[in-house]
Motif scaffolding. Structure first.
Motif, PDB file in Angstrom:
ATOM      1  N   HIS A 242      12.949  76.336   6.044  1.00  0.00           N
ATOM      2  CA  HIS A 242      11.590  76.650   5.606  1.00  0.00           C
ATOM      3  C   HIS A 242      11.274  76.054   4.232  1.00  0.00           C
ATOM      4  CE1 HIS A 242      11.885  80.473   8.329  1.00  0.00           C
ATOM      5  NE2 HIS A 242      12.044  79.336   8.986  1.00  0.00           N
ATOM      6  N   ASP A 243      11.723  74.813   4.005  1.00  0.00           N
ATOM      7  CA  ASP A 243      11.449  74.123   2.744  1.00  0.00           C
ATOM      8  C   ASP A 243       9.951  73.867   2.618  1.00  0.00           C
ATOM      9  OD1 ASP A 243      11.361  72.484   0.514  1.00  0.00           O
ATOM     10  OD2 ASP A 243      13.165  71.385   1.073  1.00  0.00           O
ATOM     11  N   VAL A 244       9.354  74.388   1.546  1.00  0.00           N
ATOM     12  CA  VAL A 244       7.905  74.258   1.367  1.00  0.00           C
ATOM     13  C   VAL A 244       7.546  73.134   0.401  1.00  0.00           C
ATOM     14  CG1 VAL A 244       7.498  76.693   1.865  1.00  0.00           C
ATOM     15  CG2 VAL A 244       7.895  75.981  -0.503  1.00  0.00           C
ATOM     16  N   ASN A 245       8.534  72.372  -0.027  1.00  0.00           N
ATOM     17  CA  ASN A 245       8.281  71.341  -1.033  1.00  0.00           C
ATOM     18  C   ASN A 245       7.943  69.973  -0.455  1.00  0.00           C
ATOM     19  OD1 ASN A 245       8.848  73.001  -3.365  1.00  0.00           O
ATOM     20  ND2 ASN A 245      11.007  72.897  -2.793  1.00  0.00           N
TER      21      ASN A 245
ATOM     22  N   PRO B 260       3.570  69.904   3.770  1.00  0.00           N
ATOM     23  CA  PRO B 260       4.652  70.793   4.218  1.00  0.00           C
ATOM     24  C   PRO B 260       4.089  71.915   5.081  1.00  0.00           C
ATOM     25  CG  PRO B 260       4.721  70.432   1.831  1.00  0.00           C
ATOM     26  CD  PRO B 260       3.406  69.917   2.306  1.00  0.00           C
ATOM     27  N   PRO B 261       4.895  72.501   5.958  1.00  0.00           N
ATOM     28  CA  PRO B 261       4.422  73.608   6.794  1.00  0.00           C
ATOM     29  C   PRO B 261       3.900  74.770   5.944  1.00  0.00           C
ATOM     30  CG  PRO B 261       6.531  72.805   7.612  1.00  0.00           C
ATOM     31  CD  PRO B 261       6.286  72.125   6.304  1.00  0.00           C
ATOM     32  N   SER B 262       2.720  75.244   6.273  1.00  0.00           N
ATOM     33  CA  SER B 262       2.131  76.374   5.548  1.00  0.00           C
ATOM     34  C   SER B 262       1.098  77.064   6.425  1.00  0.00           C
ATOM     35  CB  SER B 262       1.481  75.910   4.241  1.00  0.00           C
ATOM     36  OG  SER B 262       0.289  75.187   4.513  1.00  0.00           O
ATOM     37  N   MET B 263       0.904  78.342   6.157  1.00  0.00           N
ATOM     38  CA  MET B 263      -0.102  79.104   6.879  1.00  0.00           C
ATOM     39  C   MET B 263      -1.507  78.584   6.553  1.00  0.00           C
ATOM     40  SD  MET B 263      -0.414  81.550   9.085  1.00  0.00           S
ATOM     41  CE  MET B 263       1.035  82.590   8.931  1.00  0.00           C
ATOM     42  N   THR B 264      -1.706  78.161   5.312  1.00  0.00           N
ATOM     43  CA  THR B 264      -3.018  77.658   4.891  1.00  0.00           C
ATOM     44  C   THR B 264      -3.421  76.435   5.703  1.00  0.00           C
ATOM     45  OG1 THR B 264      -2.690  78.470   2.639  1.00  0.00           O
ATOM     46  CG2 THR B 264      -4.345  76.754   2.953  1.00  0.00           C
ATOM     47  N   ALA B 265      -2.481  75.527   5.918  1.00  0.00           N
ATOM     48  CA  ALA B 265      -2.795  74.310   6.668  1.00  0.00           C
ATOM     49  C   ALA B 265      -3.168  74.629   8.114  1.00  0.00           C
ATOM     50  CB  ALA B 265      -1.602  73.355   6.634  1.00  0.00           C
TER      51      ALA B 265
END
Length: 212
Positions: free
Chosen positions: A112-115, A201-206
């Motif tokens: 779950h790397d968000v960078n 990066p994977p995100s709920m916002t996207a």
């Protein structure tokens, strides 16, 4: 089906558990033999030839509702490392390097790397393998130096990609790679991410606020 063979096996296993398919080419019914192993469609609720349209319609409507956002984020987080692995494998084979070096990637990837986006990873893999090729000319056959090169270049290149302006070091999808049905459906049908799938990066916002 999925970006990697291991990922495809996991998808087939899940579908088999649900009773939708049987991973056995000897059964009667529509058999898909392009995969190894082959599988047979066994779900009696819907005809095989009607399945694609039905699933597409469902995902375009219900699948994009807010209640599915958490599920799609988890799918994205699981797809990204598979896509990176497939891309690094592709680059290694282009330069005639063994798949043994894929182990360096597994050591560096964080859950779950968000960078970093998929595009950042693609650039880092491409640049790192090119560095390996250069080192290989100086030290032919020295696997330890090549492992060290890949292990040190990947994090350095990732930081370079993240710090680049206007996404210049963010690689898009490569047409030289096999298409993954799961990734295509996820990015363009189940969600409206499109190119955002590899750009951010994977995100709920996207997922909740895709580009219009």
């Amino acid at each position: 089906m999925a970006p990697t063979a291991k990922g495809s096996d996991a998808v087939l296993s899940a579908l088999s558990t649900l009773g939708l398919i049987q991973v056995d080419s000897g059964l009667e019914g529509p058999v898909v033999s392009g995969h190894r192993p082959a599988w047979s469609y066994t779900w009696s609720a819907l005809k095989f030839e009607e399945l694609e349209k039905c699933l597409t319609d469902y995902l375009l409507q219900r699948g994009r509702e807010p209640e599915y956002a958490v599920t799609w984020l988890r799918v994205w987080q699981e797809l990204l490392p598979q896509e990176v692995m497939a891309y690094l494998e592709h680059q290694l084979r282009l330069h005639h390097f063994s798949d043994v070096y894929l182990g360096e990637l597994a050591r560096l990837q964080m859950p779950h790397d968000v960078n970093y986006s998929l595009g950042h990873w693609r650039y880092a893999c491409w640049a790192s393998v090119r560095s390996m090729a250069s080192v290989s000319l100086q030290y032919p056959g020295n696997a330890e130096i090549l492992k060290f090169t890949l292990g040190s270049e990947l994090p350095r290149r990732l930081k370079m990609a993240q710090g680049s302006k206007e996404g210049k070091l963010c690689f898009s999808a490569s047409h030289t790679l096999p298409d993954s049905a799961l990734t295509t459906v996820f990015a363009n049908i189940a969600t409206n991410l499109g190119d955002q799938f590899w750009m951010v990066p994977p995100s709920m916002t996207a997922i909740e606020h895709p580009p219009s």
